[in-house]
Design a protein around this motif. Structure first.
Motif, short mmCIF file in Angstrom:
data_model
loop_
_atom_site.label_atom_id
_atom_site.label_comp_id
_atom_site.label_asym_id
_atom_site.label_seq_id
_atom_site.Cartn_x
_atom_site.Cartn_y
_atom_site.Cartn_z
N UNK A 102 -37.84 -51.66 20.47
CA UNK A 102 -39.16 -51.07 20.23
C UNK A 102 -39.20 -50.37 18.86
N UNK A 103 -40.39 -50.32 18.30
CA UNK A 103 -40.61 -49.47 17.15
C UNK A 103 -40.78 -48.03 17.61
N UNK A 104 -41.52 -47.25 16.85
CA UNK A 104 -41.71 -45.84 17.18
C UNK A 104 -42.69 -45.73 18.36
N UNK A 105 -42.17 -45.28 19.50
CA UNK A 105 -42.95 -45.26 20.73
C UNK A 105 -43.81 -44.00 20.78
N UNK A 106 -45.04 -44.19 21.18
CA UNK A 106 -46.00 -43.10 21.24
C UNK A 106 -45.82 -42.32 22.54
N UNK A 107 -45.06 -41.23 22.49
CA UNK A 107 -44.91 -40.34 23.64
C UNK A 107 -44.53 -38.95 23.16
N UNK A 108 -44.41 -38.02 24.09
CA UNK A 108 -44.16 -36.63 23.71
C UNK A 108 -42.78 -36.45 23.09
N UNK A 109 -41.81 -37.22 23.55
CA UNK A 109 -40.45 -37.07 23.03
C UNK A 109 -40.37 -37.39 21.53
N UNK A 110 -41.23 -38.29 21.07
CA UNK A 110 -41.17 -38.70 19.66
C UNK A 110 -42.14 -37.92 18.77
N UNK A 111 -42.79 -36.90 19.34
CA UNK A 111 -43.81 -36.18 18.58
C UNK A 111 -43.25 -35.62 17.27
N UNK A 138 -35.38 -44.47 34.63
CA UNK A 138 -36.74 -44.91 34.93
C UNK A 138 -37.63 -43.83 35.54
N UNK A 139 -37.27 -42.56 35.39
CA UNK A 139 -38.14 -41.52 35.93
C UNK A 139 -39.33 -41.25 35.03
N UNK A 140 -39.28 -41.74 33.80
CA UNK A 140 -40.39 -41.55 32.85
C UNK A 140 -40.23 -42.56 31.72
N UNK A 141 -41.18 -42.52 30.79
CA UNK A 141 -41.07 -43.31 29.57
C UNK A 141 -41.06 -44.80 29.78
N UNK A 142 -40.32 -45.50 28.92
CA UNK A 142 -40.27 -46.97 28.96
C UNK A 142 -39.72 -47.46 30.29
#
Length: 239
Positions: free
Chosen positions: A189-198, A14-18
């Motif tokens: 979840x589907x494709x999550x909009x964040x930097x990791x999934x760029x 839980x330090x970032x993201x979802x």
């Protein structure tokens, strides 16, 4: 099991993201106490400071690839606040983000084992600790899966397989402990909009969803499990 505002919810990774978005929403919208885990001490402390502005937060440093660290973090949590009433099992490793895609014939054996251990086996280990406390009182679990396994996203077989295993984990827990008031839901979840999934978003044409939208669905499933029925598998956005 209905959660209450004075309850503690454990959110892993839980330090970032979802995970961070879920912890933030639990504090701001539901007012409960949140215990968060993360592998990196600096990232964990930064998240704790941000979240502490919204409510009561406990930070537990833990690498979920290591079962001993999971056990130590659990004991620390019991000392600080007692067993949580709910768990959002969010932590997960997707080797694609650091190694690039690997199709099945070229998948690295050790990477596959590591991914399965973190995403599936050690998730079960954590939940075993929870269930031992919950068998007489009930508890709520939300597993964070992925729609990737449903489509077999090319190049990420380790992740796909590990997330598909959460379906069997969920069904087993509901079958064995549902009558004891233990709920387990799976949010994909589907494709999550964040930097990791760029990098992945550049090659996969798919609708994206924000971390906040995923967190809203996860927290609703955790807080009102009866609304969906025990063992629900929820796709966000709907597939």
């Amino acid at each position: 099991m209905a959660l209450m505002r004075q309850d503690t919810v454990l959110v892993t990774g839980a330090s970032r993201g979802i995970g961070f978005a879920c912890a933030e929403r639990l504090l701001s919208e539901y007012g409960c106490q949140v215990a968060i885990t993360a592998r990196d001490p600096a990232g964990l402390e930064a998240a704790r400071q941000q979240l502490a502005e919204k409510g009561r937060v406990i930070a537990l440093q833990c690498d979920h690839a290591d079962s001993k660290q999971i056990a130590n973090s659990w004991e620390r949590l019991l000392q600080l606040t007692g067993p949580p009433a709910g768990v959002i099992a969010n932590v997960g490793d997707n080797p694609v983000h650091r190694l690039g895609p690997r199709k099945a014939h070229n998948a690295d054996y050790d990477v596959l084992l590591s991914c399965l251990r973190t995403n599936l086996v050690n998730t079960l280990y954590l939940l075993q600790l929870c269930i031992k406390e919950w068998r007489s009182r009930g508890g709520n679990i939300v597993l964070i899966g992925s729609q990737a396994y449903r489509y077999g996203i090319p190049g990420q077989i380790a992740y796909n397989v590990s997330k598909s295993g959460l379906v069997g984990l969920k069904n087993s827990l509901v079958s064995e402990y549902g009558k004891r008031g233990i709920y387990c839901q799976l949010v994909n979840p589907g494709l999550v909009l964040n930097e990791r999934t760029r990098r992945l978003r550049a090659t996969v044409a798919e609708q994206t969803i924000s971390e906040a939208e995923v967190a809203a669905a996860v927290c609703q499933a955790l807080w009102q499990p009866e609304q969906f029925g025990n063992g629900a598998e929820l796709n966000v956005p709907a597939a």
